[in-house]
Design an enzyme around this catalytic site. Structure first.
Site, PDB file in Angstrom:
ATOM      1  N   THR A 272       0.836  -1.203   0.000  1.00 13.99           N
ATOM      2  CA  THR A 272       0.000   0.000   0.000  1.00 13.99           C
ATOM      3  C   THR A 272       0.871   1.254   0.000  1.00 13.99           C
ATOM      4  OG1 THR A 272      -1.618  -1.238   1.317  1.00 13.99           O
ATOM      5  CG2 THR A 272      -1.881   1.152   1.257  1.00 13.99           C
TER       6      THR A 272
ATOM      7  N   GLY B 140     -32.271  -3.457   1.199  1.00 12.91           N
ATOM      8  CA  GLY B 140     -32.925  -4.221   0.137  1.00 12.91           C
ATOM      9  C   GLY B 140     -32.135  -4.104  -1.165  1.00 12.91           C
TER      10      GLY B 140
ATOM     11  N   GLU C 134      -2.916  -7.128   7.348  1.00 18.42           N
ATOM     12  CA  GLU C 134      -2.188  -6.970   8.625  1.00 18.42           C
ATOM     13  C   GLU C 134      -2.420  -8.148   9.561  1.00 18.42           C
ATOM     14  OE1 GLU C 134      -1.897  -2.217   9.032  1.00 18.42           O
ATOM     15  OE2 GLU C 134      -1.218  -3.473  10.666  1.00 18.42           O
TER      16      GLU C 134
HETATM   17  C1  LIG Z   1      -5.346  -4.548  -0.347  1.00 18.27           C
HETATM   18  C2  LIG Z   1      -4.173  -5.108   0.393  1.00 18.27           C
HETATM   19  C3  LIG Z   1      -3.240  -4.251   0.961  1.00 18.27           C
HETATM   20  C4  LIG Z   1      -2.109  -4.769   1.610  1.00 18.27           C
HETATM   21  N1  LIG Z   1      -1.125  -3.917   2.083  1.00 18.27           N
HETATM   22  C5  LIG Z   1       0.043  -4.430   2.524  1.00 18.27           C
HETATM   23  C6  LIG Z   1       1.159  -3.567   2.849  1.00 18.27           C
HETATM   24  O1  LIG Z   1       1.062  -2.337   2.766  1.00 18.27           O
HETATM   25  N2  LIG Z   1       2.327  -4.150   3.231  1.00 18.27           N
HETATM   26  C7  LIG Z   1       2.474  -5.498   3.336  1.00 18.27           C
HETATM   27  O2  LIG Z   1       3.572  -5.949   3.675  1.00 18.27           O
HETATM   28  N3  LIG Z   1       1.440  -6.344   3.060  1.00 18.27           N
HETATM   29  C8  LIG Z   1       0.240  -5.840   2.649  1.00 18.27           C
HETATM   30  N4  LIG Z   1      -0.811  -6.684   2.330  1.00 18.27           N
HETATM   31  C9  LIG Z   1      -0.613  -8.130   2.458  1.00 18.27           C
HETATM   32  C10 LIG Z   1      -1.435  -8.775   3.572  1.00 18.27           C
HETATM   33  O3  LIG Z   1      -0.930  -8.407   4.825  1.00 18.27           O
HETATM   34  C11 LIG Z   1      -1.399 -10.292   3.336  1.00 18.27           C
HETATM   35  O4  LIG Z   1      -2.196 -10.549   2.189  1.00 18.27           O
HETATM   36  C12 LIG Z   1      -1.906 -11.097   4.524  1.00 18.27           C
HETATM   37  O5  LIG Z   1      -1.003 -10.984   5.596  1.00 18.27           O
HETATM   38  C13 LIG Z   1      -2.083 -12.581   4.188  1.00 18.27           C
HETATM   39  O6  LIG Z   1      -0.994 -13.115   3.519  1.00 18.27           O
HETATM   40  P1  LIG Z   1      -1.234 -13.969   2.163  1.00 18.27           P
HETATM   41  O7  LIG Z   1      -2.093 -13.114   1.268  1.00 18.27           O
HETATM   42  O8  LIG Z   1       0.082 -14.396   1.631  1.00 18.27           O
HETATM   43  O9  LIG Z   1      -2.092 -15.205   2.610  1.00 18.27           O
HETATM   44  P2  LIG Z   1      -1.530 -16.611   3.167  1.00 18.27           P
HETATM   45  O10 LIG Z   1      -0.530 -16.357   4.228  1.00 18.27           O
HETATM   46  O11 LIG Z   1      -1.108 -17.440   2.000  1.00 18.27           O
HETATM   47  O12 LIG Z   1      -2.817 -17.232   3.814  1.00 18.27           O
HETATM   48  C14 LIG Z   1      -3.792 -17.993   3.074  1.00 18.27           C
HETATM   49  C15 LIG Z   1      -4.766 -18.580   4.093  1.00 18.27           C
HETATM   50  O13 LIG Z   1      -4.069 -19.533   4.913  1.00 18.27           O
HETATM   51  C16 LIG Z   1      -4.252 -19.205   6.274  1.00 18.27           C
HETATM   52  N5  LIG Z   1      -3.067 -19.583   7.040  1.00 18.27           N
HETATM   53  C17 LIG Z   1      -1.760 -19.318   6.756  1.00 18.27           C
HETATM   54  N6  LIG Z   1      -0.968 -19.787   7.724  1.00 18.27           N
HETATM   55  C18 LIG Z   1      -1.787 -20.381   8.645  1.00 18.27           C
HETATM   56  C19 LIG Z   1      -1.555 -21.060   9.883  1.00 18.27           C
HETATM   57  N7  LIG Z   1      -0.334 -21.216  10.393  1.00 18.27           N
HETATM   58  N8  LIG Z   1      -2.637 -21.525  10.563  1.00 18.27           N
HETATM   59  C20 LIG Z   1      -3.898 -21.333  10.066  1.00 18.27           C
HETATM   60  N9  LIG Z   1      -4.152 -20.707   8.915  1.00 18.27           N
HETATM   61  C21 LIG Z   1      -3.117 -20.228   8.206  1.00 18.27           C
HETATM   62  C22 LIG Z   1      -4.489 -17.706   6.285  1.00 18.27           C
HETATM   63  O14 LIG Z   1      -5.114 -17.270   7.480  1.00 18.27           O
HETATM   64  C23 LIG Z   1      -5.346 -17.546   5.049  1.00 18.27           C
HETATM   65  O15 LIG Z   1      -6.673 -17.852   5.350  1.00 18.27           O
HETATM   66  C24 LIG Z   1      -1.951  -6.171   1.717  1.00 18.27           C
HETATM   67  C25 LIG Z   1      -2.922  -7.031   1.161  1.00 18.27           C
HETATM   68  C26 LIG Z   1      -3.995  -6.513   0.476  1.00 18.27           C
HETATM   69  C27 LIG Z   1      -4.968  -7.466  -0.168  1.00 18.27           C
END
Ligand SMILES: Cc1cc2nc3c(=O)[nH]c(=O)nc-3n(C[C@H](O)[C@H](O)[C@H](O)COP(=O)(O)OP(=O)(O)OC[C@H]3O[C@@H](n4cnc5c(N)ncnc54)[C@H](O)[C@@H]3O)c2cc1C
Length: 382
Positions: free
Chosen positions: A158, A342, A366
């Protein structure tokens, strides 16, 4: 326990509520529809001293505390999430690491312009293979002739690709520790550094007027002095930054839920069916009452997390609870608000339609809900 806000807190709450009502609300739908970054609003927020609320005035900040910051974020999100996340990511994630871990030179170089909103800060933690597993950093930085040479990619960042983006703080593997485990450090990378590129913005479900892009680093060279905090301290540092960031995102969930309730109540009092306002039907009253009650409980949790941080006490557990509670609540309240509208709730002219799309990320960004549950369970000793 004192549940009253101080005069200073009430003042910032009123100031931001007025700003959100008078400046943000009239343009929020258009910015979202056109996926246009709110440059003019950011400029005005900077002029009102709202782009660096929780940082001391000596470094250019607003001199407020965490509660003041949470109140401001809540009021912004009550009206629009794109503007709120722009402020939130800039403050909690972009500026915070430099304030917490920066040398006096780094602070002097970056904080005054960041806090004034002249430039935006970003935080580059997430990578294609490092989301919830944020320590699995693949971006590498090696020292060469007094400079860090960075190679790697970041995902979903972001505020890094706007015309006023000034700097990103990234995590990178800078070596290995004595046991051979990757040594993670934080680096400051200014926008405009050769080899640092921002990709095209993502096509998102919501937060359409905010800037989110992938970043790439290809033999990107920054001075050795751009190391942020001690070498190898990056893992601990980003965990602390995320802890603080959760209070801001929890305030977003709270604000969105409250905004959804405001819209739903106003609509229910106006919309007539079967000869009377739908607010007179018990089924609608039940939804409004449940929303209001859950929101009030969530508000106490968010303010408590902010208070704990301001008192210098441990806030990790409460911040994670507040983030978990408010993300889910925002999703539920947005859905109920659409239901109360609605068919009109499905139409973009009505703010609840945007709220519904904006809410979902609050259970993911986050730290996902599942990550918050891990943090909470760990604090419980489970
Ligand atoms: C619009 C947007 C803005 C963002 N801004 C930023 C930013 O400014 N800076 C930044 O660094 N990041 C940013 N992010 C990234 C965001 O923080 C991550 O998408 C988020 O932390 C999840 O990581 P991932 O998408 O890789 O999902 P994954 O880690 O791949 O997770 C996939 C699923 O698996 C689950 N999971 C993973 N590990 C476990 C576990 N050990 N036990 C149980 N469940 C688990 C998760 O909860 C989730 O449901 C942003 C994301 C979006 C979409």
């Amino acid at each position: 326990m004192d549940f009253d806000l101080s005069d200073d807190h009430r003042l910032i709450q009123r100031t931001v509520r007025d700003f959100a009502t008078n400046e943000v609300a009239p343009v929020a739908e258009e910015l979202d529809r056109e996926k246009r970054f709110p440059y003019e609003l950011v400029r005005k927020l900077g002029a009102l001293n709202l782009m660096g609320i929780p940082f001391p005035q000596e470094v250019g900040g607003g001199g407020g505390d965490t509660l003041a910051y949470a109140l401001a974020v809540e009021e912004l999100t009550r009206v629009d999430s794109s503007v709120a996340i722009t402020v939130c990511a800039h403050t909690s994630l972009g500026t915070q690491p430099i304030y917490l871990f920066g040398t006096s030179e780094q602070r002097a170089e970056w904080l005054p312009r960041l806090c004034a909103g002249e430039i935006l800060g970003a935080f580059g933690l997430t990578e294609p293979e490092a989301g919830s597993d944020a320590g699995n950093v693949k971006t590498r930085a090696r020292l060469d002739d007094g400079e860090w040479v960075v190679n790697g990619a970041k995902q979903f960042i972001t505020n890094a690709g706007t015309d006023i983006s000034g700097v990103v703080c990234i995590t990178a593997v800078t070596g290995a520790d004595a046991e051979g485990r990757p040594e993670i450090s934080n680096l400051i990378v200014p926008n405009g550094t050769p080899g640092y590129e921002q990709g095209e913005p993502y096509r998102k479900m919501g937060w359409n007027a905010s800037d989110t892009r992938p970043l790439s680093f290809t033999d990107c060279r920054v001075p050795a002095a751009n190391l942020l905090g001690p070498r190898g301290g990056g893992f601990k540092q980003f965990l602390h930054v995320l802890d603080i960031g959760r209070i801001g995102v929890a305030a977003m969930g709270l604000g969105l839920a409250q905004g959804a309730l405001d819209e739903a109540l106003a609509y229910a009092q106006e919309r007539k069916a079967f000869g009377q306002p739908i607010s007179k039907f018990q089924a609608i009253q039940g939804k409004l009452a449940d929303m209001a009650t859950e929101i009030e409980a969530a508000r106490l949790l968010v303010y408590k997390a902010a208070r704990l941080k301001d008192k210098g006490e441990s806030f990790t557990l409460t911040a994670a609870q507040a983030k978990l509670k408010t993300g889910r609540l925002a999703v539920r309240c947005a859905e109920e608000a659409v239901q109360i509208h609605g068919g009109y709730g499905y139409i973009e002219e009505y703010p609840v339609c945007r709220f519904y799309r904006d809410a979902k990320i609050l259970t993911i960004g986050e730290g996902t809900d599942e990550v918050q549950q891990m943090v909470i369970a760990r604090a419980l000793g489970a």
